[in-house]
Design an enzyme around this catalytic site. Structure first.
Site, PDB file in Angstrom:
ATOM      1  N   ALA A  59      59.788  55.951  50.964  1.00 55.02           N
ATOM      2  CA  ALA A  59      59.581  55.582  49.560  1.00 55.02           C
ATOM      3  C   ALA A  59      59.828  54.104  49.290  1.00 55.02           C
ATOM      4  O   ALA A  59      59.414  53.572  48.264  1.00 55.02           O
ATOM      5  CB  ALA A  59      60.488  56.430  48.668  1.00 55.02           C
TER       6      ALA A  59
ATOM      7  N   ARG B  18      61.468  42.990  52.555  1.00 57.99           N
ATOM      8  CA  ARG B  18      61.607  41.930  53.560  1.00 57.99           C
ATOM      9  C   ARG B  18      60.324  41.706  54.372  1.00 57.99           C
ATOM     10  O   ARG B  18      60.197  40.724  55.092  1.00 57.99           O
ATOM     11  CB  ARG B  18      62.783  42.267  54.502  1.00 57.99           C
ATOM     12  CG  ARG B  18      64.127  42.173  53.820  1.00 57.99           C
ATOM     13  CD  ARG B  18      65.226  42.867  54.615  1.00 57.99           C
ATOM     14  NE  ARG B  18      65.235  44.321  54.412  1.00 57.99           N
ATOM     15  CZ  ARG B  18      66.119  45.150  54.957  1.00 57.99           C
ATOM     16  NH1 ARG B  18      67.069  44.687  55.744  1.00 57.99           N
ATOM     17  NH2 ARG B  18      66.061  46.458  54.724  1.00 57.99           N
TER      18      ARG B  18
ATOM     19  N   ASP C 151      60.617  53.773  59.210  1.00 58.07           N
ATOM     20  CA  ASP C 151      60.343  52.478  59.846  1.00 58.07           C
ATOM     21  C   ASP C 151      60.901  52.385  61.257  1.00 58.07           C
ATOM     22  O   ASP C 151      61.272  51.320  61.720  1.00 58.07           O
ATOM     23  CB  ASP C 151      60.880  51.335  58.967  1.00 58.07           C
ATOM     24  CG  ASP C 151      62.391  51.405  58.771  1.00 58.07           C
ATOM     25  OD1 ASP C 151      63.010  52.380  59.230  1.00 58.07           O
ATOM     26  OD2 ASP C 151      62.953  50.466  58.167  1.00 58.07           O
TER      27      ASP C 151
ATOM     28  N   GLU D 131      77.579  50.052  56.475  1.00 57.69           N
ATOM     29  CA  GLU D 131      76.402  49.185  56.452  1.00 57.69           C
ATOM     30  C   GLU D 131      76.787  47.759  56.791  1.00 57.69           C
ATOM     31  O   GLU D 131      77.888  47.309  56.439  1.00 57.69           O
ATOM     32  CB  GLU D 131      75.736  49.242  55.071  1.00 57.69           C
ATOM     33  CG  GLU D 131      74.978  50.525  54.817  1.00 57.69           C
ATOM     34  CD  GLU D 131      74.010  50.853  55.934  1.00 57.69           C
ATOM     35  OE1 GLU D 131      73.019  50.115  56.107  1.00 57.69           O
ATOM     36  OE2 GLU D 131      74.230  51.835  56.656  1.00 57.69           O
TER      37      GLU D 131
ATOM     38  N   ASN E  57      73.668  52.628  63.869  1.00 57.00           N
ATOM     39  CA  ASN E  57      72.975  53.810  63.358  1.00 57.00           C
ATOM     40  C   ASN E  57      71.461  53.562  63.424  1.00 57.00           C
ATOM     41  O   ASN E  57      70.974  52.550  62.936  1.00 57.00           O
ATOM     42  CB  ASN E  57      73.417  54.047  61.904  1.00 57.00           C
ATOM     43  CG  ASN E  57      72.554  55.074  61.198  1.00 57.00           C
ATOM     44  OD1 ASN E  57      72.011  55.978  61.819  1.00 57.00           O
ATOM     45  ND2 ASN E  57      72.432  54.917  59.877  1.00 57.00           N
TER      46      ASN E  57
ATOM     47  N   ARG F 279      26.811  45.992  67.785  1.00 53.73           N
ATOM     48  CA  ARG F 279      27.353  46.348  66.468  1.00 53.73           C
ATOM     49  C   ARG F 279      27.191  47.847  66.200  1.00 53.73           C
ATOM     50  O   ARG F 279      26.542  48.556  66.966  1.00 53.73           O
ATOM     51  CB  ARG F 279      26.661  45.484  65.411  1.00 53.73           C
ATOM     52  CG  ARG F 279      27.068  43.992  65.541  1.00 53.73           C
ATOM     53  CD  ARG F 279      26.208  43.109  64.683  1.00 53.73           C
ATOM     54  NE  ARG F 279      26.117  43.617  63.334  1.00 53.73           N
ATOM     55  CZ  ARG F 279      25.146  43.312  62.485  1.00 53.73           C
ATOM     56  NH1 ARG F 279      24.154  42.493  62.870  1.00 53.73           N
ATOM     57  NH2 ARG F 279      25.126  43.803  61.276  1.00 53.73           N
TER      58      ARG F 279
ATOM     59  N   ARG G  58      -0.668  34.206  68.147  1.00 55.76           N
ATOM     60  CA  ARG G  58      -0.143  32.840  68.017  1.00 55.76           C
ATOM     61  C   ARG G  58      -1.337  31.909  67.885  1.00 55.76           C
ATOM     62  O   ARG G  58      -2.443  32.241  68.346  1.00 55.76           O
ATOM     63  CB  ARG G  58       0.696  32.473  69.244  1.00 55.76           C
ATOM     64  CG  ARG G  58      -0.104  32.451  70.512  1.00 55.76           C
ATOM     65  CD  ARG G  58       0.735  32.169  71.736  1.00 55.76           C
ATOM     66  NE  ARG G  58      -0.115  32.056  72.897  1.00 55.76           N
ATOM     67  CZ  ARG G  58       0.194  32.510  74.103  1.00 55.76           C
ATOM     68  NH1 ARG G  58       1.343  33.123  74.309  1.00 55.76           N
ATOM     69  NH2 ARG G  58      -0.634  32.345  75.099  1.00 55.76           N
TER      70      ARG G  58
HETATM   71  C1  UD1 Z   1      69.054  51.982  57.267  1.00 54.99           C
HETATM   72  C2  UD1 Z   1      70.467  52.564  57.377  1.00 54.99           C
HETATM   73  C3  UD1 Z   1      71.235  51.811  58.462  1.00 54.99           C
HETATM   74  C4  UD1 Z   1      70.494  51.884  59.781  1.00 54.99           C
HETATM   75  C5  UD1 Z   1      69.070  51.421  59.638  1.00 54.99           C
HETATM   76  C6  UD1 Z   1      68.298  51.750  60.894  1.00 54.99           C
HETATM   77  C7  UD1 Z   1      71.075  53.326  55.120  1.00 54.99           C
HETATM   78  C8  UD1 Z   1      71.876  53.046  53.940  1.00 54.99           C
HETATM   79  N1  UD1 Z   1      71.149  52.424  56.111  1.00 54.99           N
HETATM   80  O1  UD1 Z   1      69.182  50.644  56.819  1.00 54.99           O
HETATM   81  O2  UD1 Z   1      72.531  52.350  58.618  1.00 54.99           O
HETATM   82  O3  UD1 Z   1      71.172  51.132  60.764  1.00 54.99           O
HETATM   83  O4  UD1 Z   1      68.400  52.077  58.541  1.00 54.99           O
HETATM   84  O5  UD1 Z   1      67.018  51.220  60.896  1.00 54.99           O
HETATM   85  O6  UD1 Z   1      70.414  54.350  55.202  1.00 54.99           O
HETATM   86  N2  UD1 Z   1      63.843  54.515  51.737  1.00 54.99           N
HETATM   87  C9  UD1 Z   1      63.488  55.462  50.785  1.00 54.99           C
HETATM   88  N3  UD1 Z   1      64.026  55.375  49.544  1.00 54.99           N
HETATM   89  C10 UD1 Z   1      64.917  54.424  49.195  1.00 54.99           C
HETATM   90  C11 UD1 Z   1      65.284  53.466  50.156  1.00 54.99           C
HETATM   91  C12 UD1 Z   1      64.735  53.538  51.431  1.00 54.99           C
HETATM   92  O7  UD1 Z   1      62.687  56.353  51.062  1.00 54.99           O
HETATM   93  O8  UD1 Z   1      65.368  54.441  48.042  1.00 54.99           O
HETATM   94  C13 UD1 Z   1      63.226  54.587  53.076  1.00 54.99           C
HETATM   95  C14 UD1 Z   1      62.477  53.315  53.434  1.00 54.99           C
HETATM   96  O9  UD1 Z   1      61.108  53.460  53.055  1.00 54.99           O
HETATM   97  C15 UD1 Z   1      62.647  53.244  54.937  1.00 54.99           C
HETATM   98  C16 UD1 Z   1      63.952  53.968  55.205  1.00 54.99           C
HETATM   99  O10 UD1 Z   1      64.254  54.694  54.029  1.00 54.99           O
HETATM  100  O11 UD1 Z   1      61.611  53.896  55.643  1.00 54.99           O
HETATM  101  C17 UD1 Z   1      65.098  53.008  55.532  1.00 54.99           C
HETATM  102  O12 UD1 Z   1      65.274  52.082  54.500  1.00 54.99           O
HETATM  103  P1  UD1 Z   1      65.674  50.586  54.771  1.00 54.99           P
HETATM  104  O13 UD1 Z   1      65.820  49.887  53.488  1.00 54.99           O
HETATM  105  O14 UD1 Z   1      64.787  49.996  55.787  1.00 54.99           O
HETATM  106  O15 UD1 Z   1      67.136  50.784  55.404  1.00 54.99           O
HETATM  107  P2  UD1 Z   1      67.920  49.745  56.313  1.00 54.99           P
HETATM  108  O16 UD1 Z   1      68.460  48.670  55.469  1.00 54.99           O
HETATM  109  O17 UD1 Z   1      67.122  49.343  57.478  1.00 54.99           O
HETATM  110 CA    CA Z   2      65.057  49.640  58.061  1.00 59.91          CA
END
Ligand code: UD1
Ligand code: CA
Length: 449
Positions: free
Chosen positions: A9, A14, A103, A155, A170, A329, A436
């Site tokens: 979501a 970044r 991700d 975190e 994590n 193509r 031609r």
């Molecule tokens: C998160 C973890 C961290 C871990 C890292 C690994 C938390 C608080 N932290 O951090 O401990 O080391 O992943 O890659 O979980 N997302 C939602 N809804 C939200 C926020 C995020 O669905 O409200 C989804 C994002 O789309 C993404 C995933 O959750 O796919 C992770 O979110 P992201 O902000 O990338 O977390 P990190 O800061 O990387």
């Molecule tokens: Ca992440």
């Protein structure tokens, strides 16, 4: 019983991109597709995807996936908040919930299987995938004892200097007993640096939580920015090339070539430097590709030689030679043993077997017979300024150098077209067509005349 939930979501601020983060691609597949794919073999009872930012786009991108249940999170208040949204849909659910960040695109199915097995054998409330990273910056740190029991996750932004030294991180992949997580999930607060509801805080609230350390930390690389995207791309490319090398493909300079996970190669294929495969490609046994070529959504049967050329949505039969500098193509079909040569562009055309189109031609919207020789510089003038028209050429016909075939036009079999002709009327079988101006030669007279 198993439910899989992918968190997708977030916007991915970044990434500095208009595209939601999970829709960026690696080796031709989106991050979210790759995460889902890594869980496919588990055959879960329930597939959940938490969507929020540009949810329509994310949903649409997964329209080929059967059985996905999209759960909306709006606004997006953190990963813990994302999992809170599952309470309604998992109301009756009894079993394990596998949660994956959207991700983390390089996970191997085997690793997830091991996580699930560890979780079940330990009868844990939660088990998470952890990695020891040389550069743990940005990741949550796992506070655990020697027996693999986890106390908490802190975190990066909330870590003290000493806690930052801990390199056990994590990965964002967790297995929970749903009924246990369900009890505490609403208790999570946003009392942290980002003022978000963290899923990671659930660990501290649950007893009996363990971690499994991945053997290859590259598998759990998360993507937050374009540099990490590029790093993962490189790893994915290497993985794919290594896979195909073990299957018998020879790369002359592997690191200079890119492919997608939808490409399939036969045995004894040789890929010369700077050759790239996009989309879904099928490359038959003993093909020789490159150097400097790009093949996209195309199929090559066996023993095709393809150098310094481009093909898109094309089908090339066995023993064809393409290049150097050909551009095939969409809608091009080349039958066996043809030669398509230097500076030749072909579009939406069918070329029958053993035909040569060797030099400087444009062939569009055409059907060309067997054993035809298209002379150097022959052009099909397929566009009349309004619409595209067809050119049909029969078997064993020869077109002279620099002839223009003005479509719509039908040239019979065993026809010869004289060099330099502009043909705009159909030509019957077995005839010679000359169109031609006659050559005029004047004697050079005195200048005064
Ligand atoms: C998160 C973890 C961290 C871990 C890292 C690994 C938390 C608080 N932290 O951090 O401990 O080391 O992943 O890659 O979980 N997302 C939602 N809804 C939200 C926020 C995020 O669905 O409200 C989804 C994002 O789309 C993404 C995933 O959750 O796919 C992770 O979110 P992201 O902000 O990338 O977390 P990190 O800061 O990387
Ligand atoms: Ca992440």
């Amino acid at each position: 019983m198993l439910a899989v939930a992918v968190l997708a979501a977030g916007q991915g601020t970044r990434m500095k991109s208009a595209l939601p983060k999970v829709l960026h691609t690696i080796a031709g597949s989106t991050l979210i597709e790759r995460v889902l794919q890594s869980c496919r073999g588990l055959h879960p009872e329930e597939w959940l995807v938490v969507v929020g930012h540009q949810s329509e786009l994310v949903q649409e991108s997964l329209s080929n996936w059967q059985g996905l249940n999209f759960v909306r999170q709006s606004p997006q208040l953190g990963t813990g908040h994302a999992v809170q949204q599952l309470q309604e849909v998992l109301n009756e659910f009894q079993g394990d919930l596998l949660v994956l960040n959207g991700d983390v695109p390089l996970l191997q199915p085997e690793t997830i299987k091991q996580l699930l097995e560890t979780h079940r054998s330990k009868n844990a409330n939660a088990t998470l995938l952890a990695a020891r990273l040389t550069d743990p910056e940005g990741y949550g740190r796992v506070i655990a004892n020697d027996q693999g029991r986890v106390k908490a996750i802190i975190e990066d932004r909330d870590c003290s200097k000493a806690e930052k030294e801990n390199n056990l991180t994590n990965s964002g992949v967790y297995c929970f007993k749903w009924n246990q997580l369900n009890k505490i999930i609403t208790k999570l607060s946003n009392n942290n640096n980002q003022k978000e509801i963290y899923l990671t805080d659930a660990i501290e609230l649950l007893s009996e939580t363990f971690y499994l350390e991945v053997k290859d930390p590259n598998e759990v690389k998360g993507i937050n920015n374009k540099m990490q995207l590029a790093e993962c791309e490189e790893l994915a490319q290497k993985r794919l090339r290594n896979h195909w090398m073990t299957e018998g493909v020879k790369f002359i300079l592997p690191s200079s070539c890119t492919l997608t996970d939808k490409c399939v190669f036969g045995k004894d294929v040789i890929v010369e430097p700077q050759s790239h495969f996009r989309g879904k490609c099928e490359i038959g046994d003993s093909c020789k590709i490159g150097p400097n070529s790009l093949i996209e959504n195309s199929k090559l049967e066996k023993n095709v030689t393809f150098s310094y050329s481009i093909a898109n949505e094309s089908y090339i039969c066995s023993d064809v030679k393409v290049g150097p500098f050909s551009h095939l193509r969409p809608g091009t079909h080349i039958s066996t043993k043809c030669k398509i040569g230097n500076f030749v562009e072909i579009k939406k055309s069918k070329v029958d077997r053993e035909t040569n189109i060797n030099h400087l031609s444009y062939i569009g919207d055409s059907v060309i017979g067997k054993n035809v020789n298209i002379g150097a510089g022959t052009i099909t003038a397929n566009y009349d300024g309004v619409k595209k028209n067809k050119t049909i050429i029969g078997d064993q016909t020869k077109t002279g150098a620099n002839s223009v075939l003005i479509a719509p036009i039908k040239i019979g079999s065993r026809v010869t077209i004289a060099a330099g002709s502009a043909i705009n009327k159909d030509v019957n079988d077995e005839s010679l067509a000359i169109a031609r101006p006659k050559q005029i030669v004047k004697n050079k007279l005195h200048e005064s005349d």
